[in-house]
Structure formats: structure tokens, C-alpha cells
Design a protein around this motif. Structure first.
Motif, PDB file in Angstrom:
ATOM      1  N   LYS A   2       0.777  -1.432   0.023  1.00  0.00           N
ATOM      2  CA  LYS A   2       0.016   0.053   0.109  1.00  0.00           C
ATOM      3  C   LYS A   2       0.990   1.230   0.077  1.00  0.00           C
ATOM      4  O   LYS A   2       1.712   1.380   0.662  1.00  0.00           O
ATOM      5  N   ILE A   3       0.607   2.355  -0.990  1.00  0.00           N
ATOM      6  CA  ILE A   3       1.159   3.529  -0.754  1.00  0.00           C
ATOM      7  C   ILE A   3       0.272   4.507  -0.318  1.00  0.00           C
ATOM      8  O   ILE A   3      -0.920   4.674  -0.862  1.00  0.00           O
ATOM      9  N   LEU A   4       0.242   5.229   0.887  1.00  0.00           N
ATOM     10  CA  LEU A   4      -0.488   6.120   1.289  1.00  0.00           C
ATOM     11  C   LEU A   4       0.158   7.356   1.264  1.00  0.00           C
ATOM     12  O   LEU A   4       1.374   7.949   1.852  1.00  0.00           O
ATOM     13  N   ALA A   5      -0.501   8.420   0.848  1.00  0.00           N
ATOM     14  CA  ALA A   5      -0.316   9.850   0.919  1.00  0.00           C
ATOM     15  C   ALA A   5      -0.710  10.287   2.091  1.00  0.00           C
ATOM     16  O   ALA A   5      -1.751  10.101   2.690  1.00  0.00           O
ATOM     17  N   LEU A   6       0.042  10.909   3.006  1.00  0.00           N
ATOM     18  CA  LEU A   6      -0.120  11.468   4.328  1.00  0.00           C
ATOM     19  C   LEU A   6      -1.061  12.723   4.421  1.00  0.00           C
ATOM     20  O   LEU A   6      -0.817  13.353   3.501  1.00  0.00           O
ATOM     21  N   THR A   7      -1.820  12.961   5.257  1.00  0.00           N
ATOM     22  CA  THR A   7      -2.373  14.218   5.479  1.00  0.00           C
ATOM     23  C   THR A   7      -1.608  15.149   5.892  1.00  0.00           C
ATOM     24  O   THR A   7      -0.527  14.804   6.385  1.00  0.00           O
ATOM     25  N   PRO A   8      -2.233  16.379   5.803  1.00  0.00           N
ATOM     26  CA  PRO A   8      -1.165  17.446   6.254  1.00  0.00           C
ATOM     27  C   PRO A   8      -0.667  17.334   7.631  1.00  0.00           C
ATOM     28  O   PRO A   8       0.521  17.511   7.916  1.00  0.00           O
ATOM     29  N   GLN A   9      -1.708  16.975   8.418  1.00  0.00           N
ATOM     30  CA  GLN A   9      -1.266  16.734  10.033  1.00  0.00           C
ATOM     31  C   GLN A   9      -0.056  15.878  10.106  1.00  0.00           C
ATOM     32  O   GLN A   9       0.816  15.933  10.900  1.00  0.00           O
ATOM     33  N   GLU A  10      -0.244  14.788   9.395  1.00  0.00           N
ATOM     34  CA  GLU A  10       0.642  13.788   9.578  1.00  0.00           C
ATOM     35  C   GLU A  10       2.011  13.837   8.793  1.00  0.00           C
ATOM     36  O   GLU A  10       3.179  13.939   9.503  1.00  0.00           O
ATOM     37  N   GLN A  39       8.969  -1.832  -6.963  1.00  0.00           N
ATOM     38  CA  GLN A  39       9.081  -0.678  -7.049  1.00  0.00           C
ATOM     39  C   GLN A  39       8.044  -0.064  -6.118  1.00  0.00           C
ATOM     40  O   GLN A  39       6.658  -0.473  -6.171  1.00  0.00           O
ATOM     41  N   ILE A  40       8.316   0.786  -5.079  1.00  0.00           N
ATOM     42  CA  ILE A  40       7.617   1.260  -4.295  1.00  0.00           C
ATOM     43  C   ILE A  40       6.903   2.636  -4.422  1.00  0.00           C
ATOM     44  O   ILE A  40       5.860   3.117  -3.710  1.00  0.00           O
ATOM     45  N   PHE A  41       7.532   3.251  -5.365  1.00  0.00           N
ATOM     46  CA  PHE A  41       7.104   4.704  -5.557  1.00  0.00           C
ATOM     47  C   PHE A  41       7.296   5.258  -7.090  1.00  0.00           C
ATOM     48  O   PHE A  41       8.570   5.209  -7.294  1.00  0.00           O
ATOM     49  N   PRO A  42       6.665   5.525  -8.000  1.00  0.00           N
ATOM     50  CA  PRO A  42       5.251   5.553  -7.943  1.00  0.00           C
ATOM     51  C   PRO A  42       4.793   4.037  -7.991  1.00  0.00           C
ATOM     52  O   PRO A  42       5.734   3.250  -8.382  1.00  0.00           O
ATOM     53  N   THR A  43       3.602   3.621  -8.119  1.00  0.00           N
ATOM     54  CA  THR A  43       3.232   2.272  -8.354  1.00  0.00           C
ATOM     55  C   THR A  43       3.375   1.823  -9.571  1.00  0.00           C
ATOM     56  O   THR A  43       3.667   0.683  -9.751  1.00  0.00           O
ATOM     57  N   GLN A 110      20.949  12.903   1.114  1.00  0.00           N
ATOM     58  CA  GLN A 110      19.763  13.479   0.713  1.00  0.00           C
ATOM     59  C   GLN A 110      19.925  15.141   0.985  1.00  0.00           C
ATOM     60  O   GLN A 110      20.730  15.654   1.465  1.00  0.00           O
ATOM     61  N   PRO A 111      19.142  15.908   0.252  1.00  0.00           N
ATOM     62  CA  PRO A 111      18.185  15.350  -0.714  1.00  0.00           C
ATOM     63  C   PRO A 111      18.745  15.050  -2.125  1.00  0.00           C
ATOM     64  O   PRO A 111      19.714  15.296  -2.420  1.00  0.00           O
ATOM     65  N   TYR A 112      18.042  14.120  -2.829  1.00  0.00           N
ATOM     66  CA  TYR A 112      18.337  13.779  -4.238  1.00  0.00           C
ATOM     67  C   TYR A 112      17.368  14.427  -5.190  1.00  0.00           C
ATOM     68  O   TYR A 112      16.271  13.900  -5.022  1.00  0.00           O
ATOM     69  N   ALA A 113      17.909  14.945  -6.307  1.00  0.00           N
ATOM     70  CA  ALA A 113      16.911  15.546  -7.334  1.00  0.00           C
ATOM     71  C   ALA A 113      17.056  14.467  -8.639  1.00  0.00           C
ATOM     72  O   ALA A 113      18.283  14.185  -8.800  1.00  0.00           O
ATOM     73  N   TYR A 114      15.827  13.996  -9.197  1.00  0.00           N
ATOM     74  CA  TYR A 114      16.090  13.271 -10.182  1.00  0.00           C
ATOM     75  C   TYR A 114      16.211  14.169 -11.704  1.00  0.00           C
ATOM     76  O   TYR A 114      15.224  15.070 -11.728  1.00  0.00           O
ATOM     77  N   ASN A 115      17.331  14.133 -12.287  1.00  0.00           N
ATOM     78  CA  ASN A 115      17.541  14.603 -13.363  1.00  0.00           C
ATOM     79  C   ASN A 115      16.928  13.448 -14.790  1.00  0.00           C
ATOM     80  O   ASN A 115      16.998  14.135 -15.794  1.00  0.00           O
ATOM     81  N   THR A 116      16.655  12.385 -14.430  1.00  0.00           N
ATOM     82  CA  THR A 116      16.194  11.549 -15.461  1.00  0.00           C
ATOM     83  C   THR A 116      15.150  10.739 -14.595  1.00  0.00           C
ATOM     84  O   THR A 116      15.072  10.600 -13.605  1.00  0.00           O
ATOM     85  N   ALA A 117      13.845  10.477 -15.427  1.00  0.00           N
ATOM     86  CA  ALA A 117      12.748   9.854 -14.726  1.00  0.00           C
ATOM     87  C   ALA A 117      13.217   8.345 -14.291  1.00  0.00           C
ATOM     88  O   ALA A 117      13.864   7.766 -14.827  1.00  0.00           O
ATOM     89  N   ASN A 118      12.812   7.956 -13.108  1.00  0.00           N
ATOM     90  CA  ASN A 118      13.155   6.580 -12.527  1.00  0.00           C
ATOM     91  C   ASN A 118      12.043   6.190 -11.776  1.00  0.00           C
ATOM     92  O   ASN A 118      11.148   6.918 -11.031  1.00  0.00           O
ATOM     93  N   GLY A 119      12.108   4.994 -11.263  1.00  0.00           N
ATOM     94  CA  GLY A 119      11.182   4.554 -10.032  1.00  0.00           C
ATOM     95  C   GLY A 119      11.848   4.450  -8.737  1.00  0.00           C
ATOM     96  O   GLY A 119      13.186   4.044  -8.866  1.00  0.00           O
ATOM     97  N   ILE A 120      11.355   4.502  -7.621  1.00  0.00           N
ATOM     98  CA  ILE A 120      11.924   4.109  -6.328  1.00  0.00           C
ATOM     99  C   ILE A 120      11.757   2.805  -5.991  1.00  0.00           C
ATOM    100  O   ILE A 120      10.596   2.254  -6.039  1.00  0.00           O
ATOM    101  N   ASP A 121      12.927   2.055  -5.625  1.00  0.00           N
ATOM    102  CA  ASP A 121      12.753   0.427  -5.367  1.00  0.00           C
ATOM    103  C   ASP A 121      12.947   0.259  -3.859  1.00  0.00           C
ATOM    104  O   ASP A 121      14.026   0.821  -3.295  1.00  0.00           O
ATOM    105  N   ALA A 122      12.622  -0.829  -3.580  1.00  0.00           N
ATOM    106  CA  ALA A 122      12.936  -1.375  -2.158  1.00  0.00           C
ATOM    107  C   ALA A 122      13.403  -2.861  -2.544  1.00  0.00           C
ATOM    108  O   ALA A 122      12.777  -3.807  -3.529  1.00  0.00           O
ATOM    109  N   VAL A 123      14.682  -3.172  -2.118  1.00  0.00           N
ATOM    110  CA  VAL A 123      15.228  -4.570  -2.743  1.00  0.00           C
ATOM    111  C   VAL A 123      15.134  -5.493  -1.317  1.00  0.00           C
ATOM    112  O   VAL A 123      15.925  -4.643  -0.325  1.00  0.00           O
ATOM    113  N   PHE A 124      14.552  -6.576  -1.195  1.00  0.00           N
ATOM    114  CA  PHE A 124      14.726  -7.490  -0.024  1.00  0.00           C
ATOM    115  C   PHE A 124      15.555  -8.585  -0.394  1.00  0.00           C
ATOM    116  O   PHE A 124      15.297  -9.309  -1.754  1.00  0.00           O
ATOM    117  N   THR A 125      16.452  -9.102   0.298  1.00  0.00           N
ATOM    118  CA  THR A 125      17.583  -9.959  -0.011  1.00  0.00           C
ATOM    119  C   THR A 125      17.576 -10.809   1.445  1.00  0.00           C
ATOM    120  O   THR A 125      17.983 -10.415   2.194  1.00  0.00           O
TER     121      THR A 125
END
Length: 158
Positions: A2-10, A39-43, A110-125
Motif C-alpha cells: 500500500k502507498i498512502l499519501a499522508l494527511t497535512p497533519q501527518e 517498485q514502491i514509488f510510484p506504483t 539527501q536530498p536527491y533530485a531526479y534529472n532523469t525519470a526513474n522509479g524508487i525501489d525496495a530490494v529485499f534480500t
């Protein structure tokens, strides 16, 4: 997963914009292998050029466990195609390892700016067993927090 956009308060409280929840079922649904990349962000697709990741962190709410007792490690990294641990370096998630409950990104990466489009990944090993992620995972939940902003939004507001 699940990907959740957090509320302004969160967002104010957690200093993150999104929470990604990865469970053992997400790993069990993948191919039979000792490592999986989600790929965790975006879906789907990629983050656009101009996206900035300002911070990342993880919260292990339930340590990952396996039906095969010889599997003694499950590590997580968060990054992208250019650097698999750009946002979070190796973090132990297994109940049979020395699990790390909370982790944040190194300030130097951090921070890291994307100058080419890419997905954010989680790798589980996993290590210590055969093809554990698809057939052996029985429990586990990790929350991955990201602070993501689109610099293109700043252009639009002028």
C-alpha cells in the motif's frame, strides 16, 4: 503493498509525505528467488524529472519470519536503478537476525533530485535458505516513509 499519501497533519508530525507498507504477502507473491525488487514509488511508471526525495526512513512493525529456520537474514535497501541504497542502506528485517526497528537516511545522501525519470525501489534480500521470499515468508511488515516533492510544482506556482 500500500502507498498512502499522508494527511497535512501527518506530514507535519512525521516530516514525510508518503508511507509505503510492505508485508510478507508482497514478498510471497513474487518470483521464487532469494532477492526481490519492488517498485514502491510510484506504483507504476517513474517519478518525473524534477522530483526530489528529501528524506527516507523505515519502521519495522513486525519482524519478518520464514517457515525455513535456516533463513536467518532479510535485508532491505531503498534506492533506484542508479543506486540500490541511495535512500536507505542495508537494514536487517528478519526475526532470526538482529533486526533494526527504526532507520533513517544518512544526511549526506539527501536530498536527491531526479534529472532523469526513474522509479524508487525496495530490494529485499534473504540469506541462509533456498528460494525463501516466494515460498517461505510467513510474517512481517515494514513501513517505508518518504518525503517526496515535485520541483515542477514550484514552476507552476509562479
Amino acid at each position: 503493498m500500500k502507498i498512502l499519501a499522508l494527511t497535512p497533519q501527518e506530514r507535519v508530525f512525521l516530516q514525510a509525505t508518503h508511507k509505503v507498507i510492505v508485508t510478507w504477502e508482497d514478498l510471497a507473491a513474487g518470483a521464487a528467488a532469494a532477492a526481490q525488487t519492488l517498485q514502491i514509488f510510484p506504483t507504476s511508471g517513474d517519478v518525473p524529472v524534477g522530483t526530489v526525495v528529501r528524506w527516507a526512513g523505515s519502521n519495522l512493525t513486525t519482524a519478518f519470519d520464514f517457515s525455513d529456520a535456516s533463513i536467518n537474514s532479510l535485508t532491505l535497501t531503498v534506492g533506484d536503478d542508479g543506486d540500490v541504497d541511495r535512500f536507505l542502506t542495508s537494514t536487517e528485517l528478519a526475526a532470526d537476525g538482529t533486526e533494526i526497528i527504526y532507520k533513517t537516511t544518512a544526511a549526506s545522501s539527501q536530498p536527491y533530485a531526479y534529472n532523469t525519470a526513474n522509479g524508487i525501489d525496495a530490494v529485499f534480500t534473504a540469506s541462509g535458505g533456498g528460494d525463501p521470499l516466494a515460498s517461505e515468508a510467513t510474517s512481517g511488515v515494514v513501513e517505508i516513509y518518504l518525503t517526496v516533492m515535485d520541483m515542477n510544482d514550484l514552476e507552476a506556482s509562479q
